[in-house]
Enzyme design. Structure first.
Site, PDB file in Angstrom:
ATOM      1  CG  MET A 101      -1.977  -1.267   1.188  1.00 33.81           C
ATOM      2  SD  MET A 101      -3.356  -0.830   1.995  1.00 33.81           S
ATOM      3  CE  MET A 101      -2.719  -0.536   3.714  1.00 33.81           C
ATOM      4  N   GLY A 102       2.153   1.087  -0.399  1.00 34.97           N
ATOM      5  CA  GLY A 102       3.169   2.254  -0.459  1.00 34.97           C
ATOM      6  C   GLY A 102       3.625   2.716   0.860  1.00 34.97           C
ATOM      7  N   GLY A 162      10.831  -2.841   5.609  1.00 32.73           N
ATOM      8  CA  GLY A 162      10.036  -4.283   5.529  1.00 32.73           C
ATOM      9  C   GLY A 162       9.695  -4.471   4.168  1.00 32.73           C
ATOM     10  CG  HIS A 163       6.947  -2.196   2.296  1.00 30.04           C
ATOM     11  ND1 HIS A 163       6.783  -0.997   2.770  1.00 30.04           N
ATOM     12  CD2 HIS A 163       5.722  -2.563   2.146  1.00 30.04           C
ATOM     13  CE1 HIS A 163       5.649  -0.834   3.538  1.00 30.04           C
ATOM     14  NE2 HIS A 163       4.968  -1.799   2.873  1.00 30.04           N
ATOM     15  CB  SER A 204       2.706   2.583   6.589  1.00 27.20           C
ATOM     16  OG  SER A 204       3.359   1.613   5.359  1.00 27.20           O
ATOM     17  NE  ARG A 205      -3.051   1.615   9.836  1.00 26.63           N
ATOM     18  CZ  ARG A 205      -3.501   0.754   9.098  1.00 26.63           C
ATOM     19  NH1 ARG A 205      -2.779  -0.568   8.817  1.00 26.63           N
ATOM     20  NH2 ARG A 205      -4.406   0.777   8.094  1.00 26.63           N
ATOM     21  CD  GLN A 218      -2.010  -8.814   4.413  1.00 18.51           C
ATOM     22  OE1 GLN A 218      -2.746  -8.051   4.623  1.00 18.51           O
ATOM     23  NE2 GLN A 218      -0.835  -8.539   4.077  1.00 18.51           N
ATOM     24  CE  LYS A 277       3.664  -4.538  11.358  1.00 18.93           C
ATOM     25  NZ  LYS A 277       2.568  -4.202  10.697  1.00 18.93           N
ATOM     26  CG  ASP A 278       0.537  -7.265   7.932  1.00 17.67           C
ATOM     27  OD1 ASP A 278      -0.308  -6.795   8.680  1.00 17.67           O
ATOM     28  OD2 ASP A 278       1.578  -6.748   7.476  1.00 17.67           O
TER      29      ASP A 278
HETATM   30  P1  AMP Z   1       1.532  -2.953   3.658  1.00 20.97           P
HETATM   31  O1  AMP Z   1       1.932  -2.051   2.451  1.00 20.97           O
HETATM   32  O2  AMP Z   1       1.648  -2.642   5.006  1.00 20.97           O
HETATM   33  O3  AMP Z   1       0.136  -3.335   3.078  1.00 20.97           O
HETATM   34  O4  AMP Z   1       2.538  -4.297   3.338  1.00 20.97           O
HETATM   35  C1  AMP Z   1       2.717  -4.848   2.153  1.00 20.97           C
HETATM   36  C2  AMP Z   1       3.737  -5.924   2.441  1.00 20.97           C
HETATM   37  O5  AMP Z   1       4.744  -5.641   3.217  1.00 20.97           O
HETATM   38  C3  AMP Z   1       2.880  -6.971   3.471  1.00 20.97           C
HETATM   39  O6  AMP Z   1       3.154  -8.165   2.711  1.00 20.97           O
HETATM   40  C4  AMP Z   1       3.380  -6.845   4.777  1.00 20.97           C
HETATM   41  O7  AMP Z   1       3.141  -7.914   5.470  1.00 20.97           O
HETATM   42  C5  AMP Z   1       4.691  -6.521   4.595  1.00 20.97           C
HETATM   43  N1  AMP Z   1       5.357  -5.841   5.583  1.00 20.97           N
HETATM   44  C6  AMP Z   1       4.912  -4.655   6.160  1.00 20.97           C
HETATM   45  N2  AMP Z   1       5.544  -4.433   7.255  1.00 20.97           N
HETATM   46  C7  AMP Z   1       6.616  -5.265   7.317  1.00 20.97           C
HETATM   47  C8  AMP Z   1       7.623  -5.648   8.046  1.00 20.97           C
HETATM   48  N3  AMP Z   1       8.084  -4.922   9.061  1.00 20.97           N
HETATM   49  N4  AMP Z   1       8.486  -6.582   7.750  1.00 20.97           N
HETATM   50  C9  AMP Z   1       8.549  -7.260   6.789  1.00 20.97           C
HETATM   51  N5  AMP Z   1       7.276  -7.260   5.951  1.00 20.97           N
HETATM   52  C10 AMP Z   1       6.569  -6.203   6.075  1.00 20.97           C
END
Ligand code: AMP
Length: 282
Positions: free
Chosen positions: A26-27, A32-33, A188-189, A155, A151-152
């Site tokens: 989601m940008g 992590g991304h 991101s939060r 999901q 992390k999720d």
């Molecule tokens: P999001 O943009 O938050 O929807 O995350 C996109 C992807 O990045 C999802 O598969 C998340 O689980 C992964 N993600 C987000 N934060 C982390 C993190 N700290 N470490 C590893 N993967 C992450």
């Protein structure tokens, strides 16, 4: 890196390739991304990322409008990380009609934990992931891969079931959670946190570590361990939704013989809701 917005442009960009390695996001990208993208480099013949803030997975009182959008900076990070194609659809590109066909993930897996506290969340996630997979993998000739963060945890488990039950031609790969130096899971939060909240935020992960240690010590019931974690967070002005110990395979209640476990937590600190988890074997 090619940046494409429409489905036609995406399919044209991917036409020369056989096996995409895809990282949906989601940008507002962080390390992590980028860890997911680094894993993607080991697979397939083209690296694809998507940026789409999916309205469908946000509840009416959640942070869809406030969600951080940093498109230019994200593009620079992706380019530097070796992404080949960025798919950044507008809402009308991905949802040209109101999305009334929906993927309802199985109860048991999807109506607990995040699903209980965010009704409709996993319907929105499953639907957009199915749709993004249709967009990115429609021309795939050999095995495709998609990358999700641990992390999720819930999901990635639901998406694995989605892929299996709909026989999608994609292998799901998960990356360990990437953390700040003080243990806070990158998210991101985290940018919503005040300075004082940011200093307090690692307590969520510390409580999960304490739960893990208590399970391994084996001296208390799982309920007692969960209760202690909830009380610790409340004592420090958090509003916890859950702090639980579950079976890793299906998020069921562990029996005495279950060894592969995960501790999962979600809690609000001020107006920011954080989640985290730790997998372990006892
Ligand atoms: P999001 O943009 O938050 O929807 O995350 C996109 C992807 O990045 C999802 O598969 C998340 O689980 C992964 N993600 C987000 N934060 C982390 C993190 N700290 N470490 C590893 N993967 C992450």
């Amino acid at each position: 890196m090619q940046v494409v917005h429409s489905l036609d442009a995406l399919r044209a960009a991917l036409k020369p390739y056989d096996s995409p390695a895809f990282v949906p996001t989601m940008g507002n990208l962080h390390d992590g991304h980028l860890a997911l993208l680094a894993m993607a480099k080991e697979h397939g013949d083209v690296r694809v990322a998507s940026i789409f803030v999916n309205r469908l997975q946000f509840g009416p009182n959640e942070d869809f409008d406030a969600y951080p959008r940093t498109f230019e900076h994200d593009c620079a990070l992706l380019e530097a990380a070796g992404c080949d194609v960025l798919f950044a659809p507008g809402e009308a590109d991905l949802y040209p009609q109101a999305q009334t066909f929906l993927i309802h993930p199985p109860t048991g897996l999807a109506d607990v934990l995040e699903g209980a506290f965010r009704p409709g969340f996993f319907v929105g996630v499953s639907t957009v992931v199915m749709k993004l997979f249709q967009c990115v993998f429609s021309g795939t000739k050999t095995q495709a891969h998609a990358f999700f963060g641990e992390k999720d945890f819930q999901q990635q488990l639901i998406i694995r079931h989605l892929v299996t039950q709909f026989a999608l031609p994609v292998t799901i790969v998960t990356s360990p959670t990437i953390r700040e130096s003080d243990g806070l899971a990158m998210s991101s939060r985290n940018s919503y946190l005040s300075e004082a909240e940011r200093a307090e935020a690692p307590r969520l992960q510390a409580c999960l570590q304490a739960m893990l240690a208590a399970v391994k010590a084996g001296q208390q019931s799982l309920e007692a361990i969960e209760g202690t974690a909830m009380a610790t967070l409340r004592a420090h002005q958090w509003q916890p939704d859950y702090m639980v110990i579950r079976r890793r395979e299906d998020l069921g209640m562990p029996t005495d013989s279950d060894r592969a476990l995960v501790v999962l937590g979600a809690a609000k600190l001020g107006r920011t809701r954080l989640i985290d988890n730790l997998s372990f074997d006892r």
